[in-house]
Design an enzyme around this catalytic site. Sequence first.
Site, PDB file in Angstrom:
ATOM      1  N   GLY A  66       2.310  -2.666  13.022  1.00 49.26           N
ATOM      2  CA  GLY A  66       3.149  -3.707  13.630  1.00 49.26           C
ATOM      3  C   GLY A  66       2.582  -4.172  14.960  1.00 49.26           C
ATOM      4  O   GLY A  66       2.598  -5.369  15.283  1.00 49.26           O
ATOM      5  N   ASP A  67       2.052  -3.220  15.733  1.00 45.81           N
ATOM      6  CA  ASP A  67       1.438  -3.542  17.030  1.00 45.81           C
ATOM      7  C   ASP A  67       0.169  -4.370  16.832  1.00 45.81           C
ATOM      8  O   ASP A  67      -0.097  -5.313  17.585  1.00 45.81           O
ATOM      9  CB  ASP A  67       1.108  -2.250  17.795  1.00 45.81           C
ATOM     10  CG  ASP A  67       2.317  -1.324  17.901  1.00 45.81           C
ATOM     11  OD1 ASP A  67       3.419  -1.836  18.138  1.00 45.81           O
ATOM     12  OD2 ASP A  67       2.169  -0.107  17.726  1.00 45.81           O
TER      13      ASP A  67
ATOM     14  N   VAL B 107       0.865  -1.189   0.000  1.00 45.22           N
ATOM     15  CA  VAL B 107       0.000   0.000   0.000  1.00 45.22           C
ATOM     16  C   VAL B 107       0.893   1.228   0.000  1.00 45.22           C
ATOM     17  O   VAL B 107       1.882   1.284   0.740  1.00 45.22           O
ATOM     18  CB  VAL B 107      -0.929   0.015   1.242  1.00 45.22           C
ATOM     19  CG1 VAL B 107      -1.853   1.215   1.202  1.00 45.22           C
ATOM     20  CG2 VAL B 107      -1.735  -1.265   1.321  1.00 45.22           C
TER      21      VAL B 107
END
Length: 311
Positions: free
Chosen positions: A228-229, A220
């Site tokens: 990432g979290d 994207v």
Amino acid sequence: MECRVLSIQSHVVRGYVGNKSASFPLQVLGFEVDSINSVQFSNHTGYAHWKGQVLTAEELNELYEGIKLNKVNRYDYILTGYSRDTSFLEMVVDIIQELKKANPSLVYVCDPVMGDHGAMYVPEYLLPVYRDKVVPLADILTPNQFEAELLTGRKITTEEDAVEVMDLLHKMGPETVVLTSTDLPSRRGDQFLVALGSQNRVKADGTKTSQKICMDIPKVDAVFVGTGDLFAAMLLAWTHHHPKDLKAACEKTVSVLHHVIKRTMTYANEMAGPGKRPSPAQLELRMVQSKADIENPAVVVEATVLQKSSR
């Protein structure tokens, strides 16, 4: 059976990063989440301005002591993300060791956030703490390519290199390793990035099995914060639901991210207007709006099994 997660990550008042990115999706999937906020900021640091406070190692210990005094320090999972302070990280290690003694089946999910694309964004002296103290305690590890290279001292230029690096990481401790993004060329062209995963398990009869997978994820053209979290939190959730099937867990994890990012991108472009790049505020993850996709993701990214073995 109630499943409780201790999540030690950053907190933002506005937007989605750290605990804000992890807690809601985990709760939606039925997990109880106890959050310790390693920082409390007004917003993530990609904005023009941000203000806030940082939790010290002593303050972290004080919070944990309160939980312990009330004898409510039994957890099924621990989840950790970004940290930029040695004493804080070492206190996290002490807490994890204590919690693993209290519950030997506790699963520690570690995102060793250190950098990306060849550059570290935490102090270099954190690397030996991660490598020598944190990673050996981890059960599930979610580094990107650069972080995996830092931890093992090996460069990844081919799929074979990536498999070797994942095996080296297994030897350090974690039985599940997912390289969340790599610079490897995708078989599907330059509009895709490659992620890989590896899981070693010991079956009830004592035999060892391993599974290695590869995924081609659509790229994207935007910078998102908190993905990432969200990835680490969803991998926790979906490996819990598919403990013996890394392929299924990764497909659902990546598909959740795909749906959230797609919805965010559509919204951000609408808000920015034709021909304009969306702002950090417009690119905040559309988490609440993605509740149904988080609970029951339509699988849009399929993983390929590279190798499966029993011994």
